[in-house]
Design a protein around this motif. Sequence first.
Motif, PDB file in Angstrom:
ATOM      1  N   GLY A  55       0.785  -1.226   0.000  1.00 13.82           N
ATOM      2  CA  GLY A  55       0.000   0.000   0.000  1.00 13.82           C
ATOM      3  C   GLY A  55       0.815   1.273   0.000  1.00 13.82           C
ATOM      4  O   GLY A  55       0.494   2.224   0.718  1.00 13.82           O
ATOM      5  N   VAL A  56       1.869   1.325  -0.821  1.00 17.25           N
ATOM      6  CA  VAL A  56       2.638   2.570  -0.946  1.00 17.25           C
ATOM      7  C   VAL A  56       1.813   3.597  -1.720  1.00 17.25           C
ATOM      8  O   VAL A  56       0.846   3.249  -2.409  1.00 17.25           O
ATOM      9  N   THR A  57       2.174   4.854  -1.627  1.00 13.55           N
ATOM     10  CA  THR A  57       1.424   5.898  -2.324  1.00 13.55           C
ATOM     11  C   THR A  57       2.046   6.288  -3.650  1.00 13.55           C
ATOM     12  O   THR A  57       1.348   6.740  -4.566  1.00 13.55           O
ATOM     13  N   LEU A  58       3.361   6.096  -3.764  1.00 11.88           N
ATOM     14  CA  LEU A  58       4.093   6.574  -4.937  1.00 11.88           C
ATOM     15  C   LEU A  58       5.411   5.823  -5.019  1.00 11.88           C
ATOM     16  O   LEU A  58       5.990   5.462  -3.989  1.00 11.88           O
ATOM     17  N   VAL A  59       5.890   5.596  -6.250  1.00 11.41           N
ATOM     18  CA  VAL A  59       7.209   5.003  -6.445  1.00 11.41           C
ATOM     19  C   VAL A  59       7.986   5.877  -7.425  1.00 11.41           C
ATOM     20  O   VAL A  59       7.481   6.196  -8.508  1.00 11.41           O
ATOM     21  N   GLY A  60       9.169   6.279  -7.035  1.00  3.34           N
ATOM     22  CA  GLY A  60      10.009   7.096  -7.902  1.00  3.34           C
ATOM     23  C   GLY A  60      11.353   6.441  -8.134  1.00  3.34           C
ATOM     24  O   GLY A  60      11.840   5.671  -7.305  1.00  3.34           O
ATOM     25  N   ILE A  61      11.967   6.754  -9.278  1.00  2.00           N
ATOM     26  CA  ILE A  61      13.258   6.176  -9.619  1.00  2.00           C
ATOM     27  C   ILE A  61      14.076   7.199 -10.399  1.00  2.00           C
ATOM     28  O   ILE A  61      13.529   8.023 -11.130  1.00  2.00           O
ATOM     29  N   ASP A  62      15.384   7.164 -10.232  1.00  2.00           N
ATOM     30  CA  ASP A  62      16.273   8.089 -10.934  1.00  2.00           C
ATOM     31  C   ASP A  62      16.885   7.436 -12.170  1.00  2.00           C
ATOM     32  O   ASP A  62      18.044   7.671 -12.503  1.00  2.00           O
ATOM     33  N   SER A  63      16.093   6.642 -12.850  1.00  2.00           N
ATOM     34  CA  SER A  63      16.561   5.862 -13.986  1.00  2.00           C
ATOM     35  C   SER A  63      15.700   6.142 -15.214  1.00  2.00           C
ATOM     36  O   SER A  63      14.749   6.927 -15.171  1.00  2.00           O
ATOM     37  N   LEU A  64      16.027   5.467 -16.315  1.00  2.00           N
ATOM     38  CA  LEU A  64      15.346   5.652 -17.589  1.00  2.00           C
ATOM     39  C   LEU A  64      13.862   5.346 -17.516  1.00  2.00           C
ATOM     40  O   LEU A  64      13.046   6.019 -18.155  1.00  2.00           O
ATOM     41  N   ASN A  65      13.503   4.317 -16.738  1.00  2.00           N
ATOM     42  CA  ASN A  65      12.123   3.858 -16.701  1.00  2.00           C
ATOM     43  C   ASN A  65      11.928   3.011 -15.462  1.00  2.00           C
ATOM     44  O   ASN A  65      12.873   2.381 -14.983  1.00  2.00           O
ATOM     45  N   ILE A  66      10.721   2.969 -14.928  1.00  2.00           N
ATOM     46  CA  ILE A  66      10.430   2.102 -13.799  1.00  2.00           C
ATOM     47  C   ILE A  66      10.455   0.639 -14.230  1.00  2.00           C
ATOM     48  O   ILE A  66      10.658  -0.263 -13.421  1.00  2.00           O
ATOM     49  N   ASP A  67      10.255   0.384 -15.535  1.00  2.00           N
ATOM     50  CA  ASP A  67      10.287  -0.965 -16.099  1.00  2.00           C
ATOM     51  C   ASP A  67      11.587  -1.211 -16.864  1.00  2.00           C
ATOM     52  O   ASP A  67      12.323  -0.273 -17.196  1.00  2.00           O
TER      53      ASP A  67
END
Length: 306
Positions: free
Chosen positions: A234-246
Amino acid sequence: MPQYRAHCDARIEFVNGGSLVAEGFRLDLPGDLPPESADESVVGRLLVRHLGLALVDSIDVSNLAIVEERHRGSRGIEPAAPAADQRGRLVDLGHTIRDGLVTYPGLPEPTITPHLSRADSRSRYAPGTEFALDTITMLGNTGTYLDSPFHRYEGGTDLAGLTLETLVDQRAEVFHLTDASARGIRASVFLDRDVAGRAVLLHTGWDRHFGAPAYAHGAPFLTEDGAAYLVEQGVTLVGIDSLNIDDTESGGTRPAHSLLLDAGIHVVEHLTGLDALPPSGALFTAVPPRVVGFGTFPVRAYARVM
C-alpha cells in the motif's frame, strides 16, 4: 555530519541450535556512536538488533572495517539528529527542462519559442513596461515527470483527478542501491522496512548518465515481483532516478507500470539528486498541473529533510 557503516563477516550461534553465517555484511552505525568505539562486540550487538534475532548464544565478528559511508537504513539503528541549520532543508530532485532536452532517447525534444518578444511587447504597453510570452511544445514525458493511472489505463484517473494528499509531503523511504550488483530491483530489497503509506524512492545513481547515450542502455528498473510487493504494502508513490520504472530492454511488457498504476500508485521517473536524502524521514512532493484527459506531465519534485 559524517555517517559510518561497518563492513564485516559474522557467525552467530543460537542457544537452541543452528547458526547464521554472513560474509561481507554492511551495517549502519548509530549517529551518536564514535566510529573508533565500534569494535567487534559493539558491531555484533548491532547486527543482532538489525536482524531481529532471538536466543543468541554467541557472536563472532571478523574482518571488521569501519567505513565513512552514507547510511542505507539499517533496522534498529537510530539516525543521527540533523544539524540545526539542516532542519527543514529543501532538496531539489528534478531535472531542468530546456529547449532541446533529451529525456528519453527517441522521443520528441521540447521546443521553446517566443509568442511575444519583449521588443514587440513595448508597443502594446506603457513606456518602460514590457513582457515576454513564450510557447513550449513538449511531450508529457519530459524531464522529471509523474505518471497517473490514465497514462496506462483508458479509464484510469487523469492528472486533473489526482488529490494533493497523494502528491504533497509524502513520507519517503529511500533505498540507496548504487552498489547493487543486478539491474532488477526485487521485492526482497524492501523487506526490512515498513513502506505502507509511504513514497518509495529508488536511488540507483543512473541519473549520472541523464542526457547522454549511456542513459538508454542497461538502466536499473523495478521488477514485477518488486512492484507487486509495493502494491501489496500500500505505498502511495514510487520514484526512480533511472530511464524507466520498467525494463525497456525486455520487450513490450511493462509490469511495474501496469501493477502500480492499476492500484492508483503514482510513478515518478527521471529523478535526480536522491543521494542527498536520508533512508527515512524526508517528505517528498511531486505535483503536476491539473490537466483533463492527460496522463503524464513534468513535476517540480523535491524533498524536505526534517
